[in-house]
Design a protein around this motif. Sequence first.
Motif, PDB file in Angstrom:
ATOM      1  N   UNK A   1       0.805  -1.258  -0.125  1.00  0.00           N
ATOM      2  CA  UNK A   1       0.051  -0.125  -0.084  1.00  0.00           C
ATOM      3  C   UNK A   1       1.091   1.253   0.101  1.00  0.00           C
ATOM      4  N   UNK A   2       2.246   1.164   0.005  1.00  0.00           N
ATOM      5  CA  UNK A   2       2.987   2.255  -0.093  1.00  0.00           C
ATOM      6  C   UNK A   2       2.710   3.168  -1.273  1.00  0.00           C
ATOM      7  N   UNK A   3       2.566   4.335  -1.137  1.00  0.00           N
ATOM      8  CA  UNK A   3       2.257   5.328  -2.385  1.00  0.00           C
ATOM      9  C   UNK A   3       0.918   4.824  -2.876  1.00  0.00           C
ATOM     10  N   UNK A   4      -0.094   4.247  -2.289  1.00  0.00           N
ATOM     11  CA  UNK A   4      -1.368   3.938  -2.626  1.00  0.00           C
ATOM     12  C   UNK A   4      -2.076   5.262  -3.338  1.00  0.00           C
ATOM     13  N   UNK A   5      -1.699   6.406  -2.541  1.00  0.00           N
ATOM     14  CA  UNK A   5      -2.500   7.547  -2.902  1.00  0.00           C
ATOM     15  C   UNK A   5      -2.290   8.082  -4.305  1.00  0.00           C
ATOM     16  N   UNK A   6      -0.998   7.483  -4.905  1.00  0.00           N
ATOM     17  CA  UNK A   6      -0.459   7.942  -6.278  1.00  0.00           C
ATOM     18  C   UNK A   6      -1.020   6.960  -7.273  1.00  0.00           C
ATOM     19  N   UNK A   7      -1.661   5.954  -6.988  1.00  0.00           N
ATOM     20  CA  UNK A   7      -1.543   4.683  -7.931  1.00  0.00           C
ATOM     21  C   UNK A   7      -2.954   4.479  -8.665  1.00  0.00           C
ATOM     22  N   UNK A   8      -3.850   5.495  -8.491  1.00  0.00           N
ATOM     23  CA  UNK A   8      -5.130   5.373  -9.034  1.00  0.00           C
ATOM     24  C   UNK A   8      -4.973   5.107 -10.486  1.00  0.00           C
ATOM     25  N   UNK A   9      -5.970   4.455 -11.097  1.00  0.00           N
ATOM     26  CA  UNK A   9      -7.234   3.591 -10.489  1.00  0.00           C
ATOM     27  C   UNK A   9      -6.766   2.217  -9.886  1.00  0.00           C
ATOM     28  N   UNK A  10      -7.527   1.801  -8.947  1.00  0.00           N
ATOM     29  CA  UNK A  10      -7.099   0.646  -8.200  1.00  0.00           C
ATOM     30  C   UNK A  10      -8.055  -0.837  -8.666  1.00  0.00           C
ATOM     31  N   UNK A  11      -7.418  -1.639  -7.980  1.00  0.00           N
ATOM     32  CA  UNK A  11      -7.607  -3.522  -8.376  1.00  0.00           C
ATOM     33  C   UNK A  11      -6.926  -3.455  -9.810  1.00  0.00           C
ATOM     34  N   UNK A  12      -6.855  -4.994  -9.917  1.00  0.00           N
ATOM     35  CA  UNK A  12      -6.248  -5.578 -11.049  1.00  0.00           C
ATOM     36  C   UNK A  12      -6.982  -4.998 -12.429  1.00  0.00           C
ATOM     37  N   UNK A  13      -8.105  -4.391 -12.384  1.00  0.00           N
ATOM     38  CA  UNK A  13      -8.825  -4.002 -13.589  1.00  0.00           C
ATOM     39  C   UNK A  13      -9.095  -2.399 -13.542  1.00  0.00           C
ATOM     40  N   UNK A  14      -8.433  -1.964 -12.550  1.00  0.00           N
ATOM     41  CA  UNK A  14      -8.629  -0.443 -12.494  1.00  0.00           C
ATOM     42  C   UNK A  14     -10.216   0.054 -12.096  1.00  0.00           C
ATOM     43  N   UNK A  15     -10.901  -0.796 -11.704  1.00  0.00           N
ATOM     44  CA  UNK A  15     -12.288  -0.497 -11.774  1.00  0.00           C
ATOM     45  C   UNK A  15     -12.518   0.904 -10.631  1.00  0.00           C
TER      46      UNK A  15
ATOM     47  N   UNK B   1      -9.002   6.697   4.856  1.00  0.00           N
ATOM     48  CA  UNK B   1      -8.654   7.540   3.597  1.00  0.00           C
ATOM     49  C   UNK B   1      -7.355   8.313   3.926  1.00  0.00           C
ATOM     50  N   UNK B   2      -7.566   8.962   4.882  1.00  0.00           N
ATOM     51  CA  UNK B   2      -6.338   9.972   5.524  1.00  0.00           C
ATOM     52  C   UNK B   2      -5.221   9.217   6.137  1.00  0.00           C
ATOM     53  N   UNK B   3      -5.582   8.188   6.597  1.00  0.00           N
ATOM     54  CA  UNK B   3      -4.529   7.277   7.101  1.00  0.00           C
ATOM     55  C   UNK B   3      -3.703   6.835   5.976  1.00  0.00           C
ATOM     56  N   UNK B   4      -4.309   6.337   4.922  1.00  0.00           N
ATOM     57  CA  UNK B   4      -3.529   5.731   3.675  1.00  0.00           C
ATOM     58  C   UNK B   4      -2.801   6.581   3.028  1.00  0.00           C
ATOM     59  N   UNK B   5      -3.101   7.942   3.178  1.00  0.00           N
ATOM     60  CA  UNK B   5      -2.483   9.081   2.476  1.00  0.00           C
ATOM     61  C   UNK B   5      -1.043   9.163   3.257  1.00  0.00           C
ATOM     62  N   UNK B   6      -1.200   8.821   4.382  1.00  0.00           N
ATOM     63  CA  UNK B   6       0.227   8.955   5.414  1.00  0.00           C
ATOM     64  C   UNK B   6       1.166   8.027   4.818  1.00  0.00           C
ATOM     65  N   UNK B   7       0.741   7.250   3.901  1.00  0.00           N
ATOM     66  CA  UNK B   7       1.786   6.152   3.335  1.00  0.00           C
ATOM     67  C   UNK B   7       2.524   6.620   1.928  1.00  0.00           C
ATOM     68  N   UNK B   8       2.237   7.886   1.851  1.00  0.00           N
ATOM     69  CA  UNK B   8       2.372   8.479   0.505  1.00  0.00           C
ATOM     70  C   UNK B   8       4.275   9.025   0.784  1.00  0.00           C
ATOM     71  N   UNK B   9       5.008   8.850  -0.357  1.00  0.00           N
ATOM     72  CA  UNK B   9       6.294   9.219  -0.122  1.00  0.00           C
ATOM     73  C   UNK B   9       6.870   9.472  -1.457  1.00  0.00           C
TER      74      UNK B   9
END
Length: 450
Positions: free
Chosen positions: A359-373, A424-432
């Motif tokens: 999940x590191x840098x998950x804020x930057x990697x949209x869209x999500x899941x294997x099919x980007x749904x 969501x705010x917590x997940x964004x703390x993983x942005x580097x």
Amino acid sequence: MKKLLLFAVTALPAAAQVPLQVAAESAAVEARHEGNQFVLEVQDPGNHAWRVQTSDHLGGWTNGATHRVFNGFLRIPMPIEGSQRFFRLNSDEAEAVTSDADSALLLPATLANYANPALPPHLLTQLIRGQDNTPAANPTTNAGATLGRALFYDKRLSANQTVSCSSCHQAAHGYSDPRQFSVGFEGGLTGRNSMGLTNAKYYLRENFFWDERAATLEDQVLQPIQNSVEMGMTLDLLVTRLSAEPFYAELFTDAFGTATVTSNRISRALAQFVRSIASGQSKYDQGVPLNFTNFTAQEQQGRQIFNGQGNCVACHGSDNFVPGNAINNNGLENPYIDKGVGALTGLPQDEGLFKVPSLRNIELTAPYMHDGRFATLEQVVDFYSTGVVNHPNLSPPLRNPPGAPGAGQPRRLNLTNAQKAALVAFLKTLTDTSVTTDEKFQDPFRYEVE
């Protein structure tokens, strides 16, 4: 004949752009008027050398310098002097040009540190080291990763020299693709969303791709090159193409002791570079030694939900937010359109099994899941709150436990809007962004004449 003709007059206003674009073969040039000069922008997938020629009346041309395109694009500043009113780029009369590493690449005098990055203590524990999938036969070295960096950004790796690894794994997007499906060398679309590469080296299972069909990262990096949609190359052609570039002789010698280009060495260098993209400077990392007193109240609440009520930690554990030795079905649908591992094995029990990335840098990697749904993290959190679909292979952490109400059924967290926002705010703390902006991870090719 690759000659390009470009005509320009000096009377244009300073901010004007010259719209004339003349193409020959696959190359094209456009001129822009910037201050007291023109800038010639050359698009040339063939990476030719071009001689600049000038004239005041078109009756004859004066030769200027020759410049080489090294990776499909080059900007050539052209000061406007005297009576010069016309400019031309002519590849037929180009001089021989130097093609060494200093000419082709912007590399530091001392190689960047890829082999021993500075990581905080919590990312040097035995648990974290045990997640490292670096094989003993391919340790990351500064010279090896430097070569891998050039290869990662080099469009020579695609058949028509228009697509590189970085086309689908863009630094600004956590080394993923903001498009749902990536665009290949001839415009075709990939079947799955491009996975982010941040902390790819930390995956206990070692396998790569969403369906884990590559046993190692060394295996994985060669497959998109040979894929008929993505890059359309053969390894033999790639070896021949790279062997023809003098600057690669230097890089391969530095990395492996001789200039010989092989697919095995290409694989090893690319894998070294990808593994070097390691995150350790996020807000979360800064908070670990502080017991997260640097977090806002909302981020603290999100962290508590992640580790507690949400049980997200079951599939995204440790300070790297990766799974243990499990591959999971997260209940996206039933039946699965894309069956994941099941499409490879044909086994019903493998349907819907997909790799769980960090999940590191998950804020930057949209869209999500294997099919980007899912376009946003908010949609992802909504799904895990109320949308998980029952499936025979649904992973246990997403089911109600035995003895609980609705035992065996998909868990329904039923988070409030405030709780979802906190998660969501917590997940964004993983942005580097240190790994998305650090020069040593950026495109090293020269694209402008100095």
